[in-house]
Scaffold this motif. Structure first.
Motif, PDB file in Angstrom:
ATOM      1  N   LEU A 171       0.834  -1.201   0.000  1.00  0.00           N
ATOM      2  CA  LEU A 171       0.000   0.000   0.000  1.00  0.00           C
ATOM      3  C   LEU A 171       0.867   1.249   0.000  1.00  0.00           C
ATOM      4  O   LEU A 171       0.575   2.217  -0.708  1.00  0.00           O
ATOM      5  N   ALA A 172       1.943   1.241   0.787  1.00  0.00           N
ATOM      6  CA  ALA A 172       2.879   2.373   0.788  1.00  0.00           C
ATOM      7  C   ALA A 172       3.439   2.615  -0.612  1.00  0.00           C
ATOM      8  O   ALA A 172       3.567   3.768  -1.061  1.00  0.00           O
ATOM      9  N   GLU A 173       3.773   1.553  -1.310  1.00  0.00           N
ATOM     10  CA  GLU A 173       4.306   1.682  -2.671  1.00  0.00           C
ATOM     11  C   GLU A 173       3.273   2.303  -3.614  1.00  0.00           C
ATOM     12  O   GLU A 173       3.606   3.145  -4.456  1.00  0.00           O
ATOM     13  N   GLN A 174       2.027   1.898  -3.469  1.00  0.00           N
ATOM     14  CA  GLN A 174       0.969   2.475  -4.304  1.00  0.00           C
ATOM     15  C   GLN A 174       0.828   3.977  -4.043  1.00  0.00           C
ATOM     16  O   GLN A 174       0.692   4.774  -4.986  1.00  0.00           O
ATOM     17  N   ILE A 175       0.869   4.355  -2.768  1.00  0.00           N
ATOM     18  CA  ILE A 175       0.739   5.780  -2.422  1.00  0.00           C
ATOM     19  C   ILE A 175       1.910   6.567  -2.973  1.00  0.00           C
ATOM     20  O   ILE A 175       1.742   7.688  -3.477  1.00  0.00           O
ATOM     21  N   ASN A 176       3.095   6.002  -2.928  1.00  0.00           N
ATOM     22  CA  ASN A 176       4.267   6.681  -3.497  1.00  0.00           C
ATOM     23  C   ASN A 176       4.150   6.844  -5.010  1.00  0.00           C
ATOM     24  O   ASN A 176       4.787   7.730  -5.593  1.00  0.00           O
ATOM     25  N   ARG A 177       3.351   5.990  -5.628  1.00  0.00           N
ATOM     26  CA  ARG A 177       3.089   6.139  -7.067  1.00  0.00           C
ATOM     27  C   ARG A 177       1.930   7.098  -7.337  1.00  0.00           C
ATOM     28  O   ARG A 177       1.556   7.335  -8.491  1.00  0.00           O
ATOM     29  N   GLY A 178       1.338   7.622  -6.255  1.00  0.00           N
ATOM     30  CA  GLY A 178       0.293   8.624  -6.415  1.00  0.00           C
ATOM     31  C   GLY A 178      -1.127   8.108  -6.384  1.00  0.00           C
ATOM     32  O   GLY A 178      -2.049   8.784  -6.872  1.00  0.00           O
ATOM     33  N   GLU A 179      -1.326   6.924  -5.781  1.00  0.00           N
ATOM     34  CA  GLU A 179      -2.680   6.388  -5.730  1.00  0.00           C
ATOM     35  C   GLU A 179      -2.899   5.542  -4.476  1.00  0.00           C
ATOM     36  O   GLU A 179      -1.962   5.005  -3.909  1.00  0.00           O
ATOM     37  N   ASN A 180      -4.146   5.475  -4.053  1.00  0.00           N
ATOM     38  CA  ASN A 180      -4.565   4.573  -2.982  1.00  0.00           C
ATOM     39  C   ASN A 180      -5.898   3.984  -3.437  1.00  0.00           C
ATOM     40  O   ASN A 180      -6.972   4.398  -2.992  1.00  0.00           O
ATOM     41  N   VAL A 188      -9.087   5.388  -1.494  1.00  0.00           N
ATOM     42  CA  VAL A 188      -9.407   6.659  -2.154  1.00  0.00           C
ATOM     43  C   VAL A 188      -9.287   6.460  -3.669  1.00  0.00           C
ATOM     44  O   VAL A 188      -8.375   6.992  -4.300  1.00  0.00           O
ATOM     45  N   PRO A 189     -10.178   5.688  -4.263  1.00  0.00           N
ATOM     46  CA  PRO A 189     -10.054   5.393  -5.688  1.00  0.00           C
ATOM     47  C   PRO A 189     -10.238   6.630  -6.568  1.00  0.00           C
ATOM     48  O   PRO A 189     -10.948   7.571  -6.195  1.00  0.00           O
ATOM     49  N   ASP A 190      -9.561   6.621  -7.717  1.00  0.00           N
ATOM     50  CA  ASP A 190      -9.715   7.663  -8.747  1.00  0.00           C
ATOM     51  C   ASP A 190      -9.245   9.045  -8.293  1.00  0.00           C
ATOM     52  O   ASP A 190      -9.677  10.064  -8.849  1.00  0.00           O
ATOM     53  N   ILE A 191      -8.393   9.087  -7.264  1.00  0.00           N
ATOM     54  CA  ILE A 191      -7.846  10.364  -6.785  1.00  0.00           C
ATOM     55  C   ILE A 191      -6.325  10.332  -6.939  1.00  0.00           C
ATOM     56  O   ILE A 191      -5.673   9.378  -6.516  1.00  0.00           O
ATOM     57  N   LYS A 192      -5.763  11.385  -7.553  1.00  0.00           N
ATOM     58  CA  LYS A 192      -4.322  11.485  -7.729  1.00  0.00           C
ATOM     59  C   LYS A 192      -3.701  12.119  -6.487  1.00  0.00           C
ATOM     60  O   LYS A 192      -4.069  13.217  -6.076  1.00  0.00           O
ATOM     61  N   LEU A 193      -2.767  11.400  -5.870  1.00  0.00           N
ATOM     62  CA  LEU A 193      -2.071  11.895  -4.680  1.00  0.00           C
ATOM     63  C   LEU A 193      -0.738  12.494  -5.094  1.00  0.00           C
ATOM     64  O   LEU A 193      -0.069  11.986  -5.998  1.00  0.00           O
ATOM     65  N   GLN A 194      -0.338  13.552  -4.402  1.00  0.00           N
ATOM     66  CA  GLN A 194       0.919  14.231  -4.746  1.00  0.00           C
ATOM     67  C   GLN A 194       1.673  14.645  -3.491  1.00  0.00           C
ATOM     68  O   GLN A 194       1.074  15.133  -2.532  1.00  0.00           O
ATOM     69  N   GLY A 195       2.985  14.438  -3.504  1.00  0.00           N
ATOM     70  CA  GLY A 195       3.848  14.978  -2.459  1.00  0.00           C
ATOM     71  C   GLY A 195       3.891  14.211  -1.165  1.00  0.00           C
ATOM     72  O   GLY A 195       4.503  14.664  -0.198  1.00  0.00           O
ATOM     73  N   ILE A 196       3.252  13.028  -1.090  1.00  0.00           N
ATOM     74  CA  ILE A 196       3.234  12.228   0.130  1.00  0.00           C
ATOM     75  C   ILE A 196       4.308  11.155   0.036  1.00  0.00           C
ATOM     76  O   ILE A 196       4.376  10.423  -0.943  1.00  0.00           O
ATOM     77  N   SER A 197       5.155  11.053   1.075  1.00  0.00           N
ATOM     78  CA  SER A 197       6.148   9.978   1.145  1.00  0.00           C
ATOM     79  C   SER A 197       5.617   8.909   2.095  1.00  0.00           C
ATOM     80  O   SER A 197       5.476   9.161   3.293  1.00  0.00           O
ATOM     81  N   ALA A 198       5.299   7.728   1.560  1.00  0.00           N
ATOM     82  CA  ALA A 198       4.702   6.663   2.364  1.00  0.00           C
ATOM     83  C   ALA A 198       5.694   5.553   2.637  1.00  0.00           C
ATOM     84  O   ALA A 198       6.590   5.283   1.831  1.00  0.00           O
ATOM     85  N   SER A 199       5.533   4.900   3.801  1.00  0.00           N
ATOM     86  CA  SER A 199       6.418   3.798   4.184  1.00  0.00           C
ATOM     87  C   SER A 199       5.714   2.924   5.209  1.00  0.00           C
ATOM     88  O   SER A 199       4.830   3.386   5.942  1.00  0.00           O
ATOM     89  N   SER A 200       6.134   1.664   5.277  1.00  0.00           N
ATOM     90  CA  SER A 200       5.643   0.780   6.340  1.00  0.00           C
ATOM     91  C   SER A 200       6.609   0.753   7.526  1.00  0.00           C
ATOM     92  O   SER A 200       6.412   0.010   8.483  1.00  0.00           O
ATOM     93  N   SER A 220     -14.252  11.855   3.510  1.00  0.00           N
ATOM     94  CA  SER A 220     -12.950  11.949   2.844  1.00  0.00           C
ATOM     95  C   SER A 220     -13.046  12.029   1.332  1.00  0.00           C
ATOM     96  O   SER A 220     -12.271  12.746   0.694  1.00  0.00           O
ATOM     97  N   VAL A 221     -13.989  11.318   0.727  1.00  0.00           N
ATOM     98  CA  VAL A 221     -14.067  11.314  -0.734  1.00  0.00           C
ATOM     99  C   VAL A 221     -14.401  12.705  -1.264  1.00  0.00           C
ATOM    100  O   VAL A 221     -13.917  13.103  -2.333  1.00  0.00           O
ATOM    101  N   GLU A 222     -15.199  13.471  -0.536  1.00  0.00           N
ATOM    102  CA  GLU A 222     -15.536  14.823  -0.970  1.00  0.00           C
ATOM    103  C   GLU A 222     -14.353  15.770  -0.795  1.00  0.00           C
ATOM    104  O   GLU A 222     -14.088  16.627  -1.656  1.00  0.00           O
ATOM    105  N   ILE A 223     -13.632  15.632   0.306  1.00  0.00           N
ATOM    106  CA  ILE A 223     -12.454  16.469   0.527  1.00  0.00           C
ATOM    107  C   ILE A 223     -11.390  16.172  -0.518  1.00  0.00           C
ATOM    108  O   ILE A 223     -10.699  17.074  -0.999  1.00  0.00           O
ATOM    109  N   ALA A 224     -11.249  14.897  -0.901  1.00  0.00           N
ATOM    110  CA  ALA A 224     -10.281  14.513  -1.926  1.00  0.00           C
ATOM    111  C   ALA A 224     -10.561  15.217  -3.250  1.00  0.00           C
ATOM    112  O   ALA A 224      -9.639  15.464  -4.046  1.00  0.00           O
ATOM    113  N   ARG A 225     -11.821  15.575  -3.475  1.00  0.00           N
ATOM    114  CA  ARG A 225     -12.202  16.312  -4.696  1.00  0.00           C
ATOM    115  C   ARG A 225     -12.144  17.825  -4.479  1.00  0.00           C
ATOM    116  O   ARG A 225     -12.587  18.596  -5.322  1.00  0.00           O
TER     117      ARG A 225
END
Length: 340
Positions: A40-49, A53-65, A142-147
Motif C-alpha cells: 500500500l505504501a508503494e501504491q501511495i508513493n506512485r500517487g494512488e490509494n 481513495v479510488p480515482d484520486i491522484k495523490l501528490q507529495g506524500i512519502s509513504a512507508s511501512s 474523505s471522498v468529498e475532501i479529496a475532490r
C-alpha cells in the motif's frame, strides 16, 4: 519556519488518513505517511490509494511501512487508525517521538474496557502530556475532501496556542479549520454521530422517509448533548462542526461507512454480511456497546444508542427496535428530557 519544523507524520493510510495527508501537503507541510502494508505504501508513493481513495491522484506524500522512519523528526504526529489499535500504536511509537511533538487525533471512538476517549488513550499509552494533544473533527467525508469540495473542522485542545498552530498548518482553500477548546465535546460528538448514522441508514434501508431521518438526527443530537455534558463538555459545542455538522454529514451520505452499514441492515443483510462488505472499519458498530456502557455509568438516557446496541447484539430486529423508540415514556423535547 524551517522545513524541518513542518515535518508531519500521519499514522494510518485508510481513506481519512490518506486524504488528511494530502491536506497537509497542500498546506505546505513535508508529510510522511505510515501504511501497515508495504504494498500500500508503494501504491501511495506512485500517487494512488485505489482501495481507500479510488480515482484520486495523490501528490507529495512519502509513504512507508517503517514506523520509526515515518515518525523520525516529526513535530506533529497524526493518528488515524481504528480506535481499537490506538493504545498499542502509541506504546510502540513513544520512543520515536520528537521532544514536545504535537499529537493529533483523527480517531472517532471510545476504548472498550477503560471507556477512555482517544486523546485519553494517547496520553496514557504514549506518556504524552494532555496539553500536547489535539483532536480534529467535523463534517469530513474523505471522498468529498479529496475532490477539494469545501468543508471545515473543529481543532480542539487544552492548549489553545497549540490548537491554533495546528489549525494554521492544515488550512487550505478547501479545508477551513476552526479552533475550539472543548476537546471532550469534540470527541464525544465524533463518537456518538457514528451510532446515529447507523440508525438513520437502517431507517433509509427500510424505506422510511425524511420525517424518520429528521426524527433520528434530532433526537440523536439530544443524546449526544446529554452524554457530552455528563462528561464535562459544553452543550454549545454540539451545535458546531464537530456536533451537528458532523452528524448531518454522516447521516446523509452513502459514502459514510456507518450510514451504509445501517442501510445494508435495513435492506436485509446480517450484521456479519454488512461488516464484511464495508470498505473499512465501521466505528459506530464498534463504539455502540462502549457508549451504551458509558451512558449507563453516567446515568444518561440514550434510547437510540440502546436500540442500536440491541440490534447489533442480536437481541432485537430492526423493526422491534423502531417500535421501542416510538413506544417509550413521554418526555419533553430537547437534551434535558423530563418525564411528562
Amino acid at each position: 519556519m524551517s522545513s524541518s519544523g513542518r515535518k508531519v507524520a500521519v499514522l494510518g493510510a485508510g481513506a481519512w488518513g490518506t486524504v488528511f495527508a494530502q491536506i497537509l501537503v497542500d498546506a505546505g507541510n513535508e508529510v510522511r505517511l505510515w501504511a501497515r502494508r508495504a504494498e500500500l505504501a508503494e501504491q501511495i508513493n506512485r500517487g494512488e490509494n485505489p482501495r481507500y481513495v479510488p480515482d484520486i491522484k495523490l501528490q507529495g506524500i512519502s509513504a512507508s511501512s517503517d514506523l520509526q522512519w515515518v515518525c523520525e523528526g516529526a513535530t506533529m504526529v497524526v493518528v488515524s487508525i481504528p480506535s481499537n489499535g490506538v493504545r498499542a500504536l502509541m506504546e510502540q511509537i513513544r520512543g520515536f517521538l520528537t521532544l514536545n511533538a504535537t499529537i493529533i487525533s483523527l480517531v472517532k471512538g471510545l476504548e472498550a474496557g477503560s471507556l477512555q476517549t482517544m486523546t485519553e488513550v494517547i496520553a496514557t499509552a504514549g506518556a504524552i502530556h494532555p496539553s500536547r494533544i489535539v483532536a480534529i473533527s467535523g463534517p469530513n467525508l474523505s471522498v468529498e475532501i479529496a475532490r477539494h469540495e469545501p468543508t471545515g473542522a473543529a481543532v480542539a485542545g487544552q492548549d489553545s496556542w497549540r490548537a491554533g498552530l495546528v489549525a494554521s498548518r492544515i488550512h487550505t482553500h478547501y479545508f477551513r479549520p476552526y479552533v475550539a477548546e472543548d476537546i471532550v465535546g469534540v470527541e464525544i460528538g465524533g463518537v456518538v454521530k457514528n451510532i446515529i448514522a447507523m440508525a438513520v441508514g437502517a431507517a433509509e434501508g427500510l424505506g422510511l422517509g425524511v420525517n424518520s431521518r429528521s426524527f433520528l438526527i434530532t433526537r440523536g443530537l439530544a443524546e449526544m448533548v446529554r452524554l457530552g455534558v455528563a462528561m464535562g463538555a459544553k452543550s454549545e459545542t454540539f451545535l458546531g462542526l464537530a456536533g451537528l455538522g458532523d452528524l448531518v454529514a454522516t447521516c446523509s451520505s452513502s459514502s459514510s461507512r456507518n450510514f451504509s452499514f445501517g442501510y445494508r441492515l435495513g435492506q436485509g443483510m446480517s450484521i456479519d454480511e454488512a461488516l464484511k462488505v464495508s470498505a473499512g472499519t465501521v466505528e459506530g458498530a464498534r463504539s455502540c456497546p462502549v457508549v451504551r456502557e458509558l451512558a449507563h455509568r453516567k446515568g444518561v438516557s440514550m434510547p437510540i444508542t440502546s436500540a442500536a446496541y440491541r440490534v447489533i447484539s442480536g437481541k432485537q430486529t430492526l423493526e422491534e427496535a423502531l417500535i421501542s423508540l416510538s413506544s417509550g415514556p413521554r418526555v419533553t423535547d430537547g437534551p434535558r428530557a423530563r418525564l411528562v
